[in-house]
Design an enzyme around this catalytic site. Structure first.
Site, mmCIF file in Angstrom:
data_model
loop_
_atom_site.group_PDB
_atom_site.id
_atom_site.type_symbol
_atom_site.label_atom_id
_atom_site.label_comp_id
_atom_site.label_asym_id
_atom_site.label_seq_id
_atom_site.Cartn_x
_atom_site.Cartn_y
_atom_site.Cartn_z
ATOM 1 C CG MET A 30 -5.620 24.925 56.494
ATOM 2 S SD MET A 30 -4.877 24.499 54.923
ATOM 3 C CE MET A 30 -4.589 26.110 54.250
ATOM 4 N N GLY A 31 -4.549 26.630 60.965
ATOM 5 C CA GLY A 31 -3.673 27.308 61.923
ATOM 6 C C GLY A 31 -3.372 28.732 61.501
ATOM 7 C CG HIS A 37 -8.896 31.311 62.113
ATOM 8 N ND1 HIS A 37 -7.725 31.968 61.824
ATOM 9 C CD2 HIS A 37 -9.157 30.517 61.051
ATOM 10 C CE1 HIS A 37 -7.286 31.590 60.639
ATOM 11 N NE2 HIS A 37 -8.131 30.718 60.143
HETATM 12 O O1 PAF Z 1 -10.185 27.754 55.055
HETATM 13 C C1 PAF Z 1 -9.277 27.006 55.454
HETATM 14 O O2 PAF Z 1 -8.520 27.333 56.360
HETATM 15 C C2 PAF Z 1 -9.102 25.639 54.808
HETATM 16 O O3 PAF Z 1 -9.380 25.694 53.446
HETATM 17 C C3 PAF Z 1 -9.901 24.525 55.485
HETATM 18 C C4 PAF Z 1 -11.388 24.754 55.378
HETATM 19 C C5 PAF Z 1 -9.516 24.441 56.952
HETATM 20 C C6 PAF Z 1 -9.589 23.187 54.827
HETATM 21 O O4 PAF Z 1 -8.241 22.866 54.914
#
Ligand code: PAF
Length: 282
Positions: A30-31, A37
């Site tokens: 979700m950025g 990440h």
């Molecule tokens: O973990 C996240 O950032 C969100 O829950 C995901 C898996 C991208 C789904 O929107």
């Protein structure tokens, strides 16, 4: 790095990639990216896959409209970070690409108890939204592998369940939690902690580590109580500390193997709610 906003363009490109025999690894986000990440992207690259990362702030997983509106959005910084680690493709769809009116996107999947406990008990409907968007993104990207972090262990378990239940042809890979040098699990929410709160938040990982020792000496219910006491410090408000079977997310039974035990916790640090977990048998 290529940037696609429309799934039709993304599909056209990925079809060519697949025809050339290249495997596709997918990292949904979700950025507001951080090193946690980036570790997922790096792992996909290490596995020699073409890496597609998505940034989509999914409205269906928010319990409160205000949280959705205030969710951090840092697209320029995110793009720079993705380029730095060699991400190949960024997919940044808008809501109508993910949820077009003419397409039925709701997912009628019974998650049983998986979404009733821990996070699910505090955020009703949240995991339905997560499962819905991940299914939708998998349909759009059609990757060989899906990389998700252990930090959101309940989310990982639910997505794993969904993949099995719906027979989705993708390999789900669980990536380890990335921690700050002092032990705080990386999260987009850490940016909202003051320096003082970051120090207080160290008690979370400390308590998880202590629970690994305590479980050798006392029943899991006592460990949970002890942990809640340990976290009850000025500036911290523990919401839960649970020891569960990693497969069911339910309390362990006498026969649950030690390797299946995981401690999961959610703690308010000031106005920021953090989650963390630790496998007790590893
Ligand atoms: O973990 C996240 O950032 C969100 O829950 C995901 C898996 C991208 C789904 O929107």
């Amino acid at each position: 790095m290529l940037l696609f906003k429309r799934h039709a363009d993304l599909r056209k490109y990925l079809n060519q990639i697949k025809l050339a025999g290249q495997k596709i690894g997918f990292v949904p986000t979700m950025g507001a990216l951080h090193d946690g990440h980036l570790s997922l992207i790096k792992m996909a690259k290490k596995n020699r896959e073409l890496v597609v990362c998505s940034i989509f702030v999914n409205p269906t997983q928010f319990n409160e409209q205000k949280d959705l509106e205030t969710y951090p959005r840092t697209p320029h910084k995110d793009i720079r970070m993705l380029e730095m680690v060699g991400c190949d493709v960024l997919f940044m769809p808008n809501t109508s690409e993910v949820y077009p009116e003419e397409t039925e996107t709701s997912l009628n999947l019974d998650l049983g108890m998986l979404d009733k406990v821990m996070e699910g008990a505090f955020r009703p409907g949240h995991f339905d939204g997560v499962a819905q968007v991940v299914k939708r993104l998998l349909d759009l990207v059609q990757p060989h592998s899906l990389y998700m972090g252990q930090k959101d262990f309940q989310q990982w378990t639910i997505i794993n369940f969904m993949i099995q239940e719906l027979g989705i042809p993708v390999q789900l890979i669980r990536c380890p939690i990335i921690r700050e040098p002092e032990g705080l699990a990386m999260s987009s929410r850490n940016a909202r902690l003051s320096e003082e709160e970051k120090i207080k938040a160290l008690a979370i990982f400390e308590t998880l580590k202590l629970s690994k020792d305590w479980i050798q000496k006392m029943p899991y219910q006592d460990v949970e109580k002890e942990a809640m006491k340990n976290l009850n410090l000025p500036g911290l408000k523990p919401e839960y500390f649970k020891i569960v079977n990693k497969n069911t997310l339910l309390p362990p039974s006498e026969s649950t193997p030690f390797e299946n035990l995981i401690a999961c916790t959610a703690v308010w640090v000031g106005r920021v709610r953090l989650i963390d977990n630790l496998f007790l048998g590893e």
